[in-house]
Design a protein around this motif. Structure first.
Motif, short mmCIF file in Angstrom:
data_model
loop_
_atom_site.label_atom_id
_atom_site.label_comp_id
_atom_site.label_asym_id
_atom_site.label_seq_id
_atom_site.Cartn_x
_atom_site.Cartn_y
_atom_site.Cartn_z
N ALA A 111 0.84 -1.21 0.00
CA ALA A 111 0.00 0.00 0.00
C ALA A 111 0.87 1.25 0.00
N HIS A 112 1.93 1.24 0.80
CA HIS A 112 2.85 2.38 0.85
C HIS A 112 3.48 2.63 -0.52
N ASP A 113 3.95 1.57 -1.17
CA ASP A 113 4.57 1.72 -2.48
C ASP A 113 3.59 2.27 -3.50
N TRP A 114 2.33 1.82 -3.44
CA TRP A 114 1.32 2.27 -4.40
C TRP A 114 1.04 3.76 -4.25
N VAL A 115 0.89 4.25 -3.01
CA VAL A 115 0.61 5.68 -2.84
C VAL A 115 1.87 6.52 -3.05
N LYS A 116 3.02 5.98 -2.70
CA LYS A 116 4.27 6.72 -2.92
C LYS A 116 4.51 6.95 -4.41
N ALA A 117 4.14 5.97 -5.24
CA ALA A 117 4.28 6.12 -6.69
C ALA A 117 3.40 7.25 -7.23
N ARG A 118 2.41 7.68 -6.46
CA ARG A 118 1.52 8.77 -6.86
C ARG A 118 1.93 10.09 -6.21
N GLY A 119 3.04 10.06 -5.46
CA GLY A 119 3.57 11.29 -4.87
C GLY A 119 3.28 11.47 -3.40
N ALA A 120 2.77 10.45 -2.72
CA ALA A 120 2.43 10.59 -1.31
C ALA A 120 3.67 10.71 -0.44
N SER A 121 3.56 11.52 0.59
CA SER A 121 4.64 11.67 1.56
C SER A 121 4.40 10.80 2.79
N ALA A 122 3.19 10.24 2.92
CA ALA A 122 2.86 9.40 4.07
C ALA A 122 1.63 8.55 3.74
N LEU A 123 1.42 7.56 4.60
CA LEU A 123 0.26 6.66 4.49
C LEU A 123 -0.53 6.81 5.79
N ARG A 124 -1.83 7.12 5.67
CA ARG A 124 -2.66 7.40 6.84
C ARG A 124 -3.89 6.51 6.80
N GLY A 125 -4.39 6.12 7.96
CA GLY A 125 -5.60 5.32 7.99
C GLY A 125 -5.81 4.68 9.34
N PRO A 126 -6.75 3.81 9.44
CA PRO A 126 -7.58 3.26 8.36
C PRO A 126 -8.79 4.13 8.04
N THR A 127 -9.08 4.19 6.77
CA THR A 127 -10.28 4.82 6.25
C THR A 127 -10.64 4.12 4.95
N THR A 128 -11.93 3.95 4.72
CA THR A 128 -12.35 3.18 3.54
C THR A 128 -13.49 3.91 2.85
N LEU A 129 -13.41 4.49 1.82
CA LEU A 129 -12.37 4.99 0.95
C LEU A 129 -12.03 6.44 1.31
N SER A 130 -12.98 7.11 1.94
CA SER A 130 -12.77 8.49 2.34
C SER A 130 -13.32 8.67 3.75
N PHE A 131 -13.22 9.88 4.27
CA PHE A 131 -13.75 10.15 5.61
C PHE A 131 -15.27 10.16 5.62
N ASN A 132 -15.89 10.07 4.45
CA ASN A 132 -17.35 9.96 4.38
C ASN A 132 -17.80 8.51 4.52
N ASP A 133 -16.87 7.58 4.56
CA ASP A 133 -17.15 6.16 4.70
C ASP A 133 -16.64 5.72 6.08
N GLU A 134 -16.30 4.46 6.24
CA GLU A 134 -15.82 3.98 7.54
C GLU A 134 -14.43 4.54 7.84
N VAL A 135 -14.26 4.95 9.10
CA VAL A 135 -12.97 5.46 9.55
C VAL A 135 -12.67 4.84 10.91
N GLY A 136 -11.43 4.40 11.10
CA GLY A 136 -11.02 3.86 12.38
C GLY A 136 -11.06 2.36 12.41
N LEU A 137 -10.91 1.81 13.62
CA LEU A 137 -10.88 0.37 13.78
C LEU A 137 -11.41 -0.01 15.15
N LEU A 138 -11.84 -1.24 15.27
CA LEU A 138 -12.31 -1.78 16.54
C LEU A 138 -11.12 -2.39 17.27
N VAL A 139 -10.84 -1.89 18.46
CA VAL A 139 -9.69 -2.35 19.20
C VAL A 139 -10.08 -3.43 20.21
N ASP A 140 -11.20 -3.25 20.88
CA ASP A 140 -11.59 -4.20 21.93
C ASP A 140 -13.08 -4.45 21.88
#
Length: 140
Positions: A111-140
């Motif tokens: 995933a990092h390589d794919w976004v870096k090839a598009r010019g990304a300086s970092a990888l952030r998440g989880p979010t699917t696909l945008s902040f208008n959809d699911e964001v975050g994760l279940l920890v417990d």
């Protein structure tokens, strides 16, 4: 020694369905998991049906070992987010993985390589696909 991890980009509808169904393997014994509607997930990741893909892009990846799915991740390039925030950030979502650090590392590296090839300086998440959809994760 465990078999090699093979990474595969999900480009066909059969691949996407296999990607989607993998979550059932991970959460099959979790009484708190509420599975999504499969038809909704199929449409969600369909680049011809989801309006997100009119302005942005994403790639779905599966990790396989001995031809069995052992993990998934989506690499996301959200043009609207980057334009508005004046950033070059890539995102990830759809991360599911067996309890295996090597599999997780392979998925995040891809995933990092794919976004870096598009010019990304970092990888952030989880979010699917945008902040208008699911964001975050279940920890417990």
């Amino acid at each position: 020694m465990p078999a090699l991890i093979e990474l595969h980009e999900c480009t066909s509808s059969a691949d996407r369905k296999q990607f989607i169904h993998f979550a059932w393997e991970i959460y099959k014994d979790d009484p708190y998991w509420v599975p999504p509607l499969i038809s909704e997930r199929v449409a969600f990741y369909d680049k011809k049906k989801n309006p997100f893909f009119e302005h942005s892009d994403a790639a779905m990846f599966m990790a396989k070992r001995d031809n069995k799915v052992v993990g998934t991740i989506v690499a996301i390039w959200n043009n609207r987010h980057n334009e508005f925030h004046q950033e070059k950030i890539g995102f990830f979502g759809g991360f599911e993985c067996i309890n295996d650090q090597a599999v997780a590392n392979a998925l995040f590296d891809r995933a990092h390589d794919w976004v870096k090839a598009r010019g990304a300086s970092a990888l952030r998440g989880p979010t699917t696909l945008s902040f208008n959809d699911e964001v975050g994760l279940l920890v417990d």
